[in-house]
Design an enzyme around this catalytic site. Structure first.
Site, PDB file in Angstrom:
ATOM      1  N   HIS A  53     -25.641  30.187-105.425  1.00 32.91           N
ATOM      2  CA  HIS A  53     -25.145  31.077-106.472  1.00 32.91           C
ATOM      3  C   HIS A  53     -23.612  31.011-106.471  1.00 32.91           C
ATOM      4  CE1 HIS A  53     -25.585  33.783-102.856  1.00 32.91           C
ATOM      5  NE2 HIS A  53     -24.297  33.838-103.103  1.00 32.91           N
TER       6      HIS A  53
HETATM    7  C1  T46 Z   1     -22.855  34.634-100.312  1.00 29.22           C
HETATM    8  C2  T46 Z   1     -23.568  33.971 -99.197  1.00 29.22           C
HETATM    9  C3  T46 Z   1     -22.644  33.239 -98.283  1.00 29.22           C
HETATM   10  C4  T46 Z   1     -27.501  43.287-100.147  1.00 29.22           C
HETATM   11  O1  T46 Z   1     -28.237  44.221-100.487  1.00 29.22           O
HETATM   12  N1  T46 Z   1     -26.209  43.542 -99.761  1.00 29.22           N
HETATM   13  C5  T46 Z   1     -25.365  42.552 -99.365  1.00 29.22           C
HETATM   14  O2  T46 Z   1     -24.198  42.835 -99.004  1.00 29.22           O
HETATM   15  C6  T46 Z   1     -25.840  41.205 -99.372  1.00 29.22           C
HETATM   16  C7  T46 Z   1     -24.907  40.069 -98.959  1.00 29.22           C
HETATM   17  C8  T46 Z   1     -27.122  40.961 -99.763  1.00 29.22           C
HETATM   18  N2  T46 Z   1     -27.932  41.992-100.146  1.00 29.22           N
HETATM   19  C9  T46 Z   1     -29.316  41.694-100.524  1.00 29.22           C
HETATM   20  C10 T46 Z   1     -29.485  40.928-101.832  1.00 29.22           C
HETATM   21  C11 T46 Z   1     -30.784  40.183-101.620  1.00 29.22           C
HETATM   22  O3  T46 Z   1     -31.859  41.012-101.973  1.00 29.22           O
HETATM   23  O4  T46 Z   1     -29.914  40.884 -99.516  1.00 29.22           O
HETATM   24  C12 T46 Z   1     -30.822  39.955-100.102  1.00 29.22           C
HETATM   25  C13 T46 Z   1     -30.457  38.538 -99.702  1.00 29.22           C
HETATM   26  O5  T46 Z   1     -29.214  38.207-100.332  1.00 29.22           O
HETATM   27  P1  T46 Z   1     -28.883  36.719-100.871  1.00 29.22           P
HETATM   28  O6  T46 Z   1     -30.127  36.073-101.326  1.00 29.22           O
HETATM   29  O7  T46 Z   1     -27.773  36.836-101.861  1.00 29.22           O
HETATM   30  O8  T46 Z   1     -28.388  36.001 -99.533  1.00 29.22           O
HETATM   31  P2  T46 Z   1     -27.658  34.589 -99.399  1.00 29.22           P
HETATM   32  O9  T46 Z   1     -27.608  34.271 -97.957  1.00 29.22           O
HETATM   33  O10 T46 Z   1     -28.240  33.588-100.316  1.00 29.22           O
HETATM   34  O11 T46 Z   1     -26.150  34.868 -99.929  1.00 29.22           O
HETATM   35  C14 T46 Z   1     -25.275  35.673 -99.172  1.00 29.22           C
HETATM   36  C15 T46 Z   1     -24.455  36.573-100.094  1.00 29.22           C
HETATM   37  O12 T46 Z   1     -25.325  37.330-100.944  1.00 29.22           O
HETATM   38  C16 T46 Z   1     -23.504  35.804-100.966  1.00 29.22           C
HETATM   39  O13 T46 Z   1     -22.538  36.671-101.500  1.00 29.22           O
HETATM   40  O14 T46 Z   1     -21.832  34.163-100.782  1.00 29.22           O
HETATM   41  O15 T46 Z   1     -24.383  34.859 -98.426  1.00 29.22           O
END
Ligand code: T46
Length: 135
Positions: A53
């Site tokens: 993303h």
């Molecule tokens: C990024 C990369 C490096 C939250 O509720 N609060 C938070 O602060 C974060 C980071 C995530 N979430 C929730 C949103 C989703 O339901 O946790 C779940 C997993 O998040 P996501 O799929 O976005 O995780 P990654 O590892 O793909 O991405 C994360 C960060 O979201 C993003 O900003 O740059 O790590």
């Protein structure tokens, strides 16, 4: 605080002695942004690719506090690949870059310092939408 707009590796000041190492984020000068949130990614499944993303406004500093992984950043035209393999360096990621985190070694952990609280409306999670947004 600097006005950095390009991604890049930031050296994190680290003090080492016979007891081990301590790395101090507050001593990065100038630090690329004010920290509003810290989260960490750990226990990553074998072969998993995280991220996929972009962010419209968020600045981040990604640190491999344990183990190693690779971060790929795409600006819509070019891709850059960074290997994070030391707690004494961080990758500054400004807004507007499609990012993937992959090739995590077993037991690795990514600590992420972010410039804003969590806001799902700041995410672009569709690659075609990202390319349109970049134009
Ligand atoms: C990024 C990369 C490096 C939250 O509720 N609060 C938070 O602060 C974060 C980071 C995530 N979430 C929730 C949103 C989703 O339901 O946790 C779940 C997993 O998040 P996501 O799929 O976005 O995780 P990654 O590892 O793909 O991405 C994360 C960060 O979201 C993003 O900003 O740059 O790590």
């Amino acid at each position: 605080m600097s006005n950095r707009t390009k991604p890049g590796i930031v050296q994190i000041p680290t003090i080492s002695n016979e007891l081990g190492n301590i790395s101090i984020v507050e001593k990065i000068n100038p630090f690329p942004f004010q920290i509003k949130r810290v989260y960490y990614i750990h226990g990553v499944s074998k072969g998993a690719v995280r991220g996929s993303h972009a962010h419209k406004n968020l600045n981040q500093l990604i640190i491999a506090v344990s183990g190693q992984f690779v971060v790929r950043l795409h600006d819509g035209v070019n891709e850059q690949k960074f290997s994070l393999d030391s707690p004494a360096k961080g990758l500054f990621v400004p807004p507007g870059y499609w990012r993937t985190l992959e090739e995590f070694t077993l037991g690795s952990a990514a600590m992420v310092l972010a410039s804003a609280e969590y806001d799902e409306t700041d995410y672009i999670r569709d690659y075609e939408e990202f390319l349109q947004w970049k134009k």
